[in-house]
Design an enzyme around this catalytic site. Structure first.
Site, PDB file in Angstrom:
ATOM      1  N   LYS A  52       0.851  -1.200   0.000  1.00  7.09           N
ATOM      2  CA  LYS A  52       0.000   0.000   0.000  1.00  7.09           C
ATOM      3  C   LYS A  52       0.885   1.247   0.000  1.00  7.09           C
ATOM      4  O   LYS A  52       0.622   2.210  -0.717  1.00  7.09           O
ATOM      5  CB  LYS A  52      -0.953  -0.019   1.204  1.00  7.09           C
ATOM      6  CG  LYS A  52      -2.080  -1.027   0.978  1.00  7.09           C
ATOM      7  CD  LYS A  52      -2.887  -1.348   2.218  1.00  7.09           C
ATOM      8  CE  LYS A  52      -3.843  -2.504   1.886  1.00  7.09           C
ATOM      9  NZ  LYS A  52      -4.605  -2.992   3.032  1.00  7.09           N
ATOM     10  N   GLN A  96      -5.067  -1.689   9.076  1.00  5.00           N
ATOM     11  CA  GLN A  96      -4.882  -3.009   8.477  1.00  5.00           C
ATOM     12  C   GLN A  96      -5.510  -4.086   9.359  1.00  5.00           C
ATOM     13  O   GLN A  96      -5.224  -4.169  10.551  1.00  5.00           O
ATOM     14  CB  GLN A  96      -3.373  -3.275   8.287  1.00  5.00           C
ATOM     15  CG  GLN A  96      -3.061  -4.577   7.589  1.00  5.00           C
ATOM     16  CD  GLN A  96      -3.581  -4.625   6.158  1.00  5.00           C
ATOM     17  OE1 GLN A  96      -3.426  -3.688   5.383  1.00  5.00           O
ATOM     18  NE2 GLN A  96      -4.238  -5.726   5.796  1.00  5.00           N
ATOM     19  N   ASP A 119     -11.101   2.427   3.056  1.00  7.78           N
ATOM     20  CA  ASP A 119     -11.355   0.986   2.891  1.00  7.78           C
ATOM     21  C   ASP A 119     -12.838   0.723   2.601  1.00  7.78           C
ATOM     22  O   ASP A 119     -13.203  -0.345   2.143  1.00  7.78           O
ATOM     23  CB  ASP A 119     -10.957   0.236   4.177  1.00  7.78           C
ATOM     24  CG  ASP A 119      -9.686  -0.587   3.997  1.00  7.78           C
ATOM     25  OD1 ASP A 119      -9.337  -0.869   2.844  1.00  7.78           O
ATOM     26  OD2 ASP A 119      -9.070  -0.941   5.021  1.00  7.78           O
TER      27      ASP A 119
END
Ligand code: NDP
Length: 280
Positions: A52, A96, A119
């Site tokens: 990422k 995460q 997200d």
């Protein structure tokens, strides 16, 4: 022989488009920054977080990295999210997953400002998707829509079967297909006559986390097959939920694992980071 849907190439196209957008935004004085938080050092999470950050570098946006120890308390994590929510120089916040077991994932996801929820996991983002309002869309399903569109596969009017009903893949996937005017069936572990159901699909999307479970007897000849699964087979080799060798000869197009859906997830995360500026 099926067409192989090449997620690596398509994701690169998207990242190059985003690179241009980021450069144009910079010229207007808009700098985009993603904050990535990782708790503990789960090896798979380390790889995802690294990729990422690399993605941000590639398209030319900033990334802030918070690598917190495993023993971080839920309150400490919530305090950090609160601080990042308030920072004007932070556009996107990503925590995460999975988190260590002493931290409640739902509470953490809800703590992220929906305007920074790149997200797309916050209940407000999911609700917005459900009723067709602007908001962040979960990256993997959004990436699959791009894979289909950019491969010239029409979705409108098609019979689509989504196998798997998780909050991060199956459910948002079915909503996105509905938004594209497909006729959508969601199947799961309690579905009866599963092979019959999946064999109705013109487009079959499989997200179950069961290595190579889907063989050709689940697939209508000529169907498009999208394999979301990322698993290890008996030889510890990366494989999908679909038995590629068995299914590829009878379908019209298929995604490989690796190199299919996987690379699209990061591309769409970067897309959400760029789009965040419009929502903020
Ligand atoms: P979950 O475990 O959260 O959900 C799995 C779903 O599959 C559930 O709805 C479950 O049904 C269903 N299922 C499980 N076994 C069967 C079965 N035998 N028959 C029918 N349905 C079944 O998984 P995720 O959605 O998070 O992930 C799915 C896969 O996709 C995993 O391999 C994961 O690693 C991968 N993944 C890949 C990503 C990428 O970037 N490519 C991103 C996210 C995930 P029920 O609800 O009834 O239990």
């Amino acid at each position: 022989m099926a067409a192989i849907i090449d997620g690596k190439t398509i994701s690169l196209q998207i990242k190059d488009e985003l690179k241009q957008k980021a450069a144009e935004m910079k010229k207007q004085g808009i700098n985009v920054t993603l904050a990535v938080i990782q708790v503990g050092d789960n090896p798979a999470s380390c790889v995802y977080v690294r990729n990422k950050k690399k993605g941000c570098e590639y398209i030319g946006i900033g990334s802030l990295s918070y690598e917190l120890p495993e023993e971080t308390t839920q309150q400490e994590l919530l305090d950090l999210i609160q601080e990042l929510n308030g920072r004007k120089d932070v556009n996107g916040i990503l925590v995460q997953l999975p988190l260590p077991s002493h931290i409640d994932e739902d509470t953490v996801i809800r703590a992220i400002d929906p305007k920074k929820d790149v997200d797309g996991f916050h209940p407000q983002s999911v609700g917005a998707l459900c009723i067709g309002q602007p908001g962040f869309v979960s990256c993997t399903p959004a990436g699959i829509i791009q894979l289909l569109k950019r491969s010239g596969i029409e979705i409108a009017g098609k019979e689509c079967v989504v196998l798997g009903r998780s909050n991060i893949v199956g459910k948002p996937m079915s909503l996105l297909l509905l938004r594209e005017n497909a006729t959508v069936t969601i199947a799961h572990s309690r579905t009866k006559e599963l092979k019959e159901v999946t064999s109705r699909a013109d487009i079959l999307i499989v997200a179950i986390g069961k290595p190579k479970m889907i063989t050709r007897d689940y697939v209508k000849p000529g169907a498009v097959v999208i394999d979301v699964g990322i698993n290890r087979d008996a030889d510890n080799k990366l494989c999908g939920d679909v038995d590629f060798e068995d299914v590829e000869p009878i379908c019209s197009a298929i995604t490989p694992v690796p190199g299919g859906v996987g690379p699209m997830t990061i591309a769409m995360l970067l897309n959400n980071c760029i789009e965040s500026v419009n929502l903020q």
